[in-house]
Write a protein that holds these residues in place. Structure first.
Motif, PDB file in Angstrom:
ATOM      1  N   PHE A  41       0.493  -0.983   0.241  1.00 60.56           N
ATOM      2  CA  PHE A  41       0.346  -0.037   0.350  1.00 60.56           C
ATOM      3  C   PHE A  41       0.589   1.432   0.203  1.00 60.56           C
ATOM      4  O   PHE A  41       0.543   1.874  -0.591  1.00 60.56           O
ATOM      5  CB  PHE A  41      -0.979  -0.092   1.015  1.00 60.56           C
ATOM      6  CG  PHE A  41      -1.621   1.171   1.045  1.00 60.56           C
ATOM      7  CD1 PHE A  41      -3.120   1.252  -0.082  1.00 60.56           C
ATOM      8  CD2 PHE A  41      -2.389   2.075   1.901  1.00 60.56           C
ATOM      9  CE1 PHE A  41      -3.623   2.071   0.311  1.00 60.56           C
ATOM     10  CE2 PHE A  41      -2.953   2.832   1.844  1.00 60.56           C
ATOM     11  CZ  PHE A  41      -3.756   3.102   0.914  1.00 60.56           C
ATOM     12  N   GLY A  44       2.339   1.965  -3.257  1.00 57.64           N
ATOM     13  CA  GLY A  44       0.989   2.180  -4.308  1.00 57.64           C
ATOM     14  C   GLY A  44       0.900   3.747  -4.037  1.00 57.64           C
ATOM     15  O   GLY A  44       0.331   4.410  -5.076  1.00 57.64           O
ATOM     16  N   CYS A  45       1.199   4.466  -3.450  1.00 59.34           N
ATOM     17  CA  CYS A  45       0.989   5.736  -2.573  1.00 59.34           C
ATOM     18  C   CYS A  45       1.691   6.485  -2.788  1.00 59.34           C
ATOM     19  O   CYS A  45       1.608   7.263  -3.677  1.00 59.34           O
ATOM     20  CB  CYS A  45       0.274   5.681  -1.221  1.00 59.34           C
ATOM     21  SG  CYS A  45      -1.222   5.135  -0.666  1.00 59.34           S
ATOM     22  N   SER A  48       1.839   6.643  -6.924  1.00 54.18           N
ATOM     23  CA  SER A  48       0.414   7.140  -7.439  1.00 54.18           C
ATOM     24  C   SER A  48       0.938   8.776  -6.897  1.00 54.18           C
ATOM     25  O   SER A  48       1.035  10.404  -8.463  1.00 54.18           O
ATOM     26  CB  SER A  48      -1.122   7.146  -6.428  1.00 54.18           C
ATOM     27  OG  SER A  48      -1.227   6.083  -6.413  1.00 54.18           O
ATOM     28  N   GLY A  72       0.650   2.581  -9.215  1.00 53.13           N
ATOM     29  CA  GLY A  72      -0.043   3.007  -8.068  1.00 53.13           C
ATOM     30  C   GLY A  72      -1.219   2.457  -7.338  1.00 53.13           C
ATOM     31  O   GLY A  72      -1.233   1.666  -6.814  1.00 53.13           O
ATOM     32  N   ASN A  73      -1.648   2.088  -8.345  1.00 55.45           N
ATOM     33  CA  ASN A  73      -3.850   1.783  -8.618  1.00 55.45           C
ATOM     34  C   ASN A  73      -3.053   0.547  -8.192  1.00 55.45           C
ATOM     35  O   ASN A  73      -4.431  -0.073  -7.445  1.00 55.45           O
ATOM     36  CB  ASN A  73      -4.089   2.369  -9.826  1.00 55.45           C
ATOM     37  CG  ASN A  73      -4.931   3.447  -8.860  1.00 55.45           C
ATOM     38  OD1 ASN A  73      -5.237   4.475  -7.793  1.00 55.45           O
ATOM     39  ND2 ASN A  73      -5.004   4.808 -10.008  1.00 55.45           N
ATOM     40  N   SER A  76      -1.935  -0.712  -5.194  1.00 58.46           N
ATOM     41  CA  SER A  76      -3.290  -0.473  -3.579  1.00 58.46           C
ATOM     42  C   SER A  76      -4.323  -1.560  -3.692  1.00 58.46           C
ATOM     43  O   SER A  76      -4.253  -2.283  -2.829  1.00 58.46           O
ATOM     44  CB  SER A  76      -3.634   1.292  -3.479  1.00 58.46           C
ATOM     45  OG  SER A  76      -2.549   2.251  -4.164  1.00 58.46           O
ATOM     46  N   SER A  79      -2.112  -4.997  -3.016  1.00 58.21           N
ATOM     47  CA  SER A  79      -1.657  -5.228  -1.315  1.00 58.21           C
ATOM     48  C   SER A  79      -3.156  -5.868  -0.779  1.00 58.21           C
ATOM     49  O   SER A  79      -2.731  -5.883   0.326  1.00 58.21           O
ATOM     50  CB  SER A  79      -1.769  -3.540  -1.015  1.00 58.21           C
ATOM     51  OG  SER A  79      -3.140  -2.735  -0.391  1.00 58.21           O
TER      52      SER A  79
END
Length: 109
Positions: A41, A44-45, A48, A72-73, A76, A79
């Motif tokens: 996560f 991913g953040c 993004s 990133g999406n 996320s 995750s």
């Protein structure tokens, strides 16, 4: 002892070709699942956020934004696979009440 583990986990029948050994070897403990979720996560953040910052780069900005934001999406969303498992995640994503949202999200990516 193995028979007791199979009965308690709901797999009381023998599985052919050592599939039970593979399933037992690939299960993760709760602590490992949470660590994998947090790491994936966070990546991913970060991707993004990096994609949003790279949007303002001249000429290549839009391409970099699309690549990093998409990665990133995906990270996320991926995750949550650590917490629920891949099959349970897919079953929940494609439930009738979530089907339209899932399709729109996948097409948007």
């Amino acid at each position: 002892m193995d028979k007791l583990k199979r009965v308690l986990s709901g797999r009381d029948t023998e599985e052919p070709n050592g599939l039970g050994d593979v399933i037992d070897a690939t299960t993760l403990g709760w602590g490992t699942r949470v660590k994998g979720f947090v790491a994936c996560f966070a990546i991913g953040c970060l991707c993004s956020l990096l994609g949003s910052c790279l949007l303002w780069v001249p000429k290549k900005g839009l391409t970099l934004f699309a690549v990093f934001y998409t990665l990133g999406n995906i990270a996320s969303i991926g995750s949550t696979l650590f917490l629920m498992g891949p099959m349970k995640q897919l079953k929940r994503m494609f439930e009738p009440t979530r089907l339209i949202a899932t399709i729109v999200m996948l097409v948007s990516i």
